[in-house]
Design an enzyme around this catalytic site. Structure first.
Site, PDB file in Angstrom:
ATOM      1  N   SER A   1       0.783  -1.239   0.000  1.00 54.74           N
ATOM      2  CA  SER A   1       0.000   0.000   0.000  1.00 54.74           C
ATOM      3  C   SER A   1       0.813   1.288   0.000  1.00 54.74           C
ATOM      4  O   SER A   1       0.391   2.278  -0.605  1.00 54.74           O
ATOM      5  CB  SER A   1      -0.964   0.020   1.185  1.00 54.74           C
ATOM      6  OG  SER A   1      -0.277  -0.154   2.416  1.00 54.74           O
TER       7      SER A   1
ATOM      8  N   ASP B   1      -3.284   6.438  11.137  1.00 57.52           N
ATOM      9  CA  ASP B   1      -3.346   4.978  11.251  1.00 57.52           C
ATOM     10  C   ASP B   1      -2.010   4.364  11.646  1.00 57.52           C
ATOM     11  O   ASP B   1      -1.906   3.155  11.883  1.00 57.52           O
ATOM     12  CB  ASP B   1      -3.865   4.348   9.954  1.00 57.52           C
ATOM     13  CG  ASP B   1      -2.959   4.617   8.744  1.00 57.52           C
ATOM     14  OD1 ASP B   1      -1.843   5.133   8.908  1.00 57.52           O
ATOM     15  OD2 ASP B   1      -3.398   4.291   7.618  1.00 57.52           O
TER      16      ASP B   1
ATOM     17  N   HIS C   1       0.458   4.193   7.173  1.00 56.92           N
ATOM     18  CA  HIS C   1       0.674   4.752   5.832  1.00 56.92           C
ATOM     19  C   HIS C   1       1.335   6.124   5.880  1.00 56.92           C
ATOM     20  O   HIS C   1       1.044   6.935   6.760  1.00 56.92           O
ATOM     21  CB  HIS C   1      -0.660   4.842   5.084  1.00 56.92           C
ATOM     22  CG  HIS C   1      -1.294   3.514   4.846  1.00 56.92           C
ATOM     23  ND1 HIS C   1      -2.460   3.116   5.447  1.00 56.92           N
ATOM     24  CD2 HIS C   1      -0.887   2.464   4.079  1.00 56.92           C
ATOM     25  CE1 HIS C   1      -2.767   1.896   5.065  1.00 56.92           C
ATOM     26  NE2 HIS C   1      -1.828   1.471   4.231  1.00 56.92           N
TER      27      HIS C   1
END
Length: 253
Positions: free
Chosen positions: A23, A222, A225
């Site tokens: 990601s 989070d 990321h």
């Protein structure tokens, strides 16, 4: 293979870079807690007719953020390091000319899912081979992955050998034994085994493999990321690594 919106580009001189991993390579910069991308485009991410993207239909088009929008389709994509990287190498070395980016990253994937024979690996190789059919040369693989391997000791302990196998397989399947690999040492993940994965990433000693350390770059709420700002910094770090290690005055493209 047509180059949409770039009639004056020379296909044969296109410098192609494979963007792969999970990601943080696909990009989550600017994606909020409601899984919506804010649409903010810093100057480093603005479209440029000399920066192309290889889309999911295996066609070259002018690159627009999010680069992985039709590749990492199960999650919301935002800003990643690809566009800042491309802008930076063209700024520092105008002779590079047209840059072609081949997005292949998929969020939440472990290194075992990138083994030869698995869908992610085979799709990446397929896209890489297809990207040069109309002209151009693959210059490097940019790889950012490993967060998904920090949850279990076995995955962390075997990361280095699995990554080395991945590199050898990619080079063999693309017929490019000296293919440059610029990997990112992860900045996040399960703290229990994160350092073990980072140790494996930074301990690879295969030729033409360079490691850029993302530790210390800004993380979103989070804690997983990279922020948009951090992705811009990472793109420049990757560009510096490429220019320093793989582009010299005597052998520029």
């Amino acid at each position: 293979m047509g180059l949409a919106g770039s009639k004056n580009n020379d296909d044969n001189n296109k410098q192609i870079f494979i963007l792969s991993g999970q990601s943080n390579m696909a990009g989550r910069g600017g994606v909020n807690s409601h899984k919506k991308w804010d649409g903010f485009l810093p100057p480093e991410c603005q479209p440029d007719p000399n920066i192309l993207r290889f889309n999911s239909h295996l066609n070259w088009v002018e690159a627009h953020e999010p680069l992985h929008v039709d590749i990492d389709t199960k999650k919301t994509c935002g800003i990643g390091p690809g566009m800042p990287f491309a802008k930076a190498i063209r700024t520092h070395d105008p002779s590079i000319g047209v840059v072609g980016l081949v997005p292949c990253a998929v969020g939440g994937t472990a290194i075992k899912e990138w083994e030869k024979g698995c869908h992610l690996y085979e799709n990446m190789v397929k896209r890489a081979k297809a990207s040069v059919r109309g002209g151009g040369q693959i210059r490097a693989v940019l790889w950012y992955q490993g967060e998904s391997d920090t949850s279990h000791q076995h995955d962390a302990d075997t990361y280095k050998v699995n990554m080395e196998r991945f590199i050898r397989n990619v080079r063999s399947d693309l017929g490019f034994p000296s293919l440059p690999i610029i990997q990112v040492a992860i900045a996040s993940g399960d703290e229990k085994w994160m350092e073990k994965v980072r140790e494996g990433q930074m301990g690879i000693e295969l030729p033409n493999v360079v490691c850029v350390d993302a530790k210390g770059l800004g993380l979103k709420e989070d804690n997983l990321h990279l922020t948009t700002e951090a992705q811009l910094k990472l793109g420049n770090m990757l560009a510096d690594a490429y220019l320093k290690n793989f582009v010299s005055p005597c052998c520029k493209p």
